[in-house]
Every structure is written in C-alpha cells, then in structure tokens.
Design a protein around this motif. Structure first.
Motif, PDB file in Angstrom:
ATOM      1  N   GLU A 138       0.992  -1.059   0.095  1.00 32.16           N
ATOM      2  CA  GLU A 138       0.185  -0.083   0.003  1.00 32.16           C
ATOM      3  C   GLU A 138       0.729   1.216  -0.134  1.00 32.16           C
ATOM      4  O   GLU A 138       0.390   2.244  -0.737  1.00 32.16           O
ATOM      5  CB  GLU A 138      -0.825   0.160   1.256  1.00 32.16           C
ATOM      6  CG  GLU A 138      -2.023  -0.912   1.239  1.00 32.16           C
ATOM      7  CD  GLU A 138      -2.953  -1.220   2.471  1.00 32.16           C
ATOM      8  OE1 GLU A 138      -2.514  -0.416   3.359  1.00 32.16           O
ATOM      9  OE2 GLU A 138      -3.664  -1.613   2.251  1.00 32.16           O
ATOM     10  N   ASP A 139       1.957   1.255   0.722  1.00 29.82           N
ATOM     11  CA  ASP A 139       2.804   2.485   0.823  1.00 29.82           C
ATOM     12  C   ASP A 139       3.425   2.493  -0.466  1.00 29.82           C
ATOM     13  O   ASP A 139       3.729   3.710  -0.959  1.00 29.82           O
ATOM     14  CB  ASP A 139       3.896   2.309   1.782  1.00 29.82           C
ATOM     15  CG  ASP A 139       3.321   2.172   3.199  1.00 29.82           C
ATOM     16  OD1 ASP A 139       2.240   2.908   3.476  1.00 29.82           O
ATOM     17  OD2 ASP A 139       4.050   1.927   4.381  1.00 29.82           O
ATOM     18  N   PHE A 140       3.975   1.693  -1.061  1.00 29.04           N
ATOM     19  CA  PHE A 140       4.588   1.612  -2.528  1.00 29.04           C
ATOM     20  C   PHE A 140       3.617   2.074  -3.549  1.00 29.04           C
ATOM     21  O   PHE A 140       4.084   3.093  -4.260  1.00 29.04           O
ATOM     22  CB  PHE A 140       5.172   0.161  -2.932  1.00 29.04           C
ATOM     23  CG  PHE A 140       5.861   0.118  -4.208  1.00 29.04           C
ATOM     24  CD1 PHE A 140       6.706   0.752  -4.276  1.00 29.04           C
ATOM     25  CD2 PHE A 140       5.128  -0.338  -5.228  1.00 29.04           C
ATOM     26  CE1 PHE A 140       7.629   0.702  -5.516  1.00 29.04           C
ATOM     27  CE2 PHE A 140       5.882  -0.331  -6.558  1.00 29.04           C
ATOM     28  CZ  PHE A 140       6.943   0.056  -6.640  1.00 29.04           C
ATOM     29  N   SER A 141       2.496   1.457  -3.604  1.00 29.05           N
ATOM     30  CA  SER A 141       1.468   2.165  -4.638  1.00 29.05           C
ATOM     31  C   SER A 141       1.103   3.458  -4.292  1.00 29.05           C
ATOM     32  O   SER A 141       0.842   4.250  -4.974  1.00 29.05           O
ATOM     33  CB  SER A 141       0.333   1.130  -4.434  1.00 29.05           C
ATOM     34  OG  SER A 141      -0.474   1.315  -3.312  1.00 29.05           O
ATOM     35  N   GLY A 142       1.191   3.993  -2.927  1.00 31.71           N
ATOM     36  CA  GLY A 142       0.819   5.484  -2.855  1.00 31.71           C
ATOM     37  C   GLY A 142       1.850   6.340  -3.188  1.00 31.71           C
ATOM     38  O   GLY A 142       1.607   7.352  -3.819  1.00 31.71           O
ATOM     39  N   ASN A 143       3.234   5.836  -2.859  1.00 31.07           N
ATOM     40  CA  ASN A 143       4.203   6.544  -3.438  1.00 31.07           C
ATOM     41  C   ASN A 143       4.420   6.491  -4.918  1.00 31.07           C
ATOM     42  O   ASN A 143       5.079   7.492  -5.423  1.00 31.07           O
ATOM     43  CB  ASN A 143       5.619   5.913  -2.849  1.00 31.07           C
ATOM     44  CG  ASN A 143       5.549   6.218  -1.392  1.00 31.07           C
ATOM     45  OD1 ASN A 143       5.296   7.383  -0.903  1.00 31.07           O
ATOM     46  ND2 ASN A 143       6.698   5.538  -0.651  1.00 31.07           N
ATOM     47  N   ASN A 144       3.915   5.593  -5.682  1.00 33.95           N
ATOM     48  CA  ASN A 144       4.048   5.455  -6.968  1.00 33.95           C
ATOM     49  C   ASN A 144       3.227   6.465  -7.821  1.00 33.95           C
ATOM     50  O   ASN A 144       3.885   6.978  -8.747  1.00 33.95           O
ATOM     51  CB  ASN A 144       3.422   4.151  -7.211  1.00 33.95           C
ATOM     52  CG  ASN A 144       3.922   3.720  -9.014  1.00 33.95           C
ATOM     53  OD1 ASN A 144       4.711   4.302  -9.324  1.00 33.95           O
ATOM     54  ND2 ASN A 144       3.323   2.620  -9.667  1.00 33.95           N
ATOM     55  N   PHE A 145       2.068   6.657  -7.161  1.00 36.47           N
ATOM     56  CA  PHE A 145       1.545   7.811  -7.552  1.00 36.47           C
ATOM     57  C   PHE A 145       2.028   9.316  -7.582  1.00 36.47           C
ATOM     58  O   PHE A 145       1.992  10.048  -8.325  1.00 36.47           O
ATOM     59  CB  PHE A 145      -0.097   7.901  -7.214  1.00 36.47           C
ATOM     60  CG  PHE A 145      -0.865   6.709  -7.550  1.00 36.47           C
ATOM     61  CD1 PHE A 145      -1.139   6.298  -9.199  1.00 36.47           C
ATOM     62  CD2 PHE A 145      -1.460   5.899  -6.762  1.00 36.47           C
ATOM     63  CE1 PHE A 145      -1.841   5.535  -9.502  1.00 36.47           C
ATOM     64  CE2 PHE A 145      -2.079   4.833  -6.986  1.00 36.47           C
ATOM     65  CZ  PHE A 145      -2.328   4.489  -8.580  1.00 36.47           C
ATOM     66  N   GLU A 146       2.548   9.650  -6.326  1.00 35.21           N
ATOM     67  CA  GLU A 146       3.097  10.826  -6.156  1.00 35.21           C
ATOM     68  C   GLU A 146       4.631  11.168  -6.603  1.00 35.21           C
ATOM     69  O   GLU A 146       4.858  12.059  -7.228  1.00 35.21           O
ATOM     70  CB  GLU A 146       3.664  10.749  -4.528  1.00 35.21           C
ATOM     71  CG  GLU A 146       2.441  10.917  -3.598  1.00 35.21           C
ATOM     72  CD  GLU A 146       2.716  10.626  -2.082  1.00 35.21           C
ATOM     73  OE1 GLU A 146       3.731  10.771  -1.790  1.00 35.21           O
ATOM     74  OE2 GLU A 146       1.563  10.549  -1.484  1.00 35.21           O
TER      75      GLU A 146
END
Length: 157
Positions: free
Chosen positions: A67-75
C-alpha cells in the motif's frame, strides 16, 4: 486329598495374581504412552499456532508495504519517467547485440506422427487374422513359446 486341593487352589490364586499384575503393568504403560501422545499433540498445536501468528504478522507488513509503495508510485510519477529514460539506452544496446545473433525460425514442414504398434499388439493382430502360432513366431523372429505365453496372458485379460 484335602491338602492337594488346597495346594492347587494356592497355585491357581498365585497365577491369577501374577496375570492381574501383568495386565495392570501393561495398562499403565498404555496410559503413559497416551499421555505422551497427548502432550506431543498439544506441543504441535502450539507450534502451529505461533507459526500462523508469525505468518499473519508478515502478511500484514507486506500488505502495508504494498500500500505504501502504490501510494508513493502515484506521487513520484515524474521521477519514474526520468528513471525510464535512463534505462532505455541500456536496453537498446542489449537488444542490438541480441539481434545480430538472432535468426528467425523458418517454417518447419509439418510431419505426421507415426504410431508404432507394440509387439504384443502386432501378435494379437496376426492371431486375429488367423495366423498360427508357428507362423507368427517365424514372421516376428520370436520363439513359439513366447508367442503362446503372450496369447495366453492376453486371453486372460
């Protein structure tokens, strides 16, 4: 006569007590074994429970990381585009080396599958056509008894 009967009675009582004692020892041994087995089962269950808790914790950590990785991926979309631009020249160099050695697959003529009969099937086929055992043996260069045994085994099936 009375003394003999009393002696016989004592012997029977002693034998009975010995047998009862042996049965009690065996029963105690079985109870001990049963307790050991129950203790082992409890230990295994505890071990599995601890293992499942550890797996659950690791799974939760993994889900959180995803979840953290997917959140950072958009940013960080702009930084990922820069990383792709840096990686592209390297892949182009590698593909150019591969294309020199690469030879495309040419069309292969389609070959039909060849089905070969087993010797047993061939013997049965000849026997069904009416050949005798001697004729089959000569035709296949095998012994007469071998052909006879083969036919006997197949008739039983």
């Amino acid at each position: 006569m009375l003394y003999i009967l009393l002696l016989l009675s004592f012997i029977i009582h002693i034998v009975t007590f010995v047998i009862i004692r042996q049965l009690k020892v065996k029963q105690e041994a079985l109870v001990t074994i049963e307790d050991n087995v129950n203790q082992q089962v409890k230990n295994i269950e505890d071990t599995l429970a601890v293992y499942l808790v550890e797996i659950k914790e690791e799974n939760e950590k993994f889900v959180k990381q995803v979840e953290d990785f997917s959140g950072n991926n958009f940013e960080n979309n702009s930084t990922s585009q820069e990383q792709k631009e840096v990686k592209q020249p390297v892949t182009e160099l590698n593909t150019s080396k591969k294309t020199k050695d690469y030879q495309p697959i040419t069309n292969v003529e389609q070959v039909e599958d060849v089905v070969e009969q087993s010797s047993t099937a061939y013997v049965l086929h000849l026997h069904n056509k009416g050949y005798t055992v001697n004729e089959i043996a000569k035709k296949l260069d095998k012994g007469k008894t071998e052909i006879e045994l083969l036919l006997k085994f197949q008739q039983k099936k």
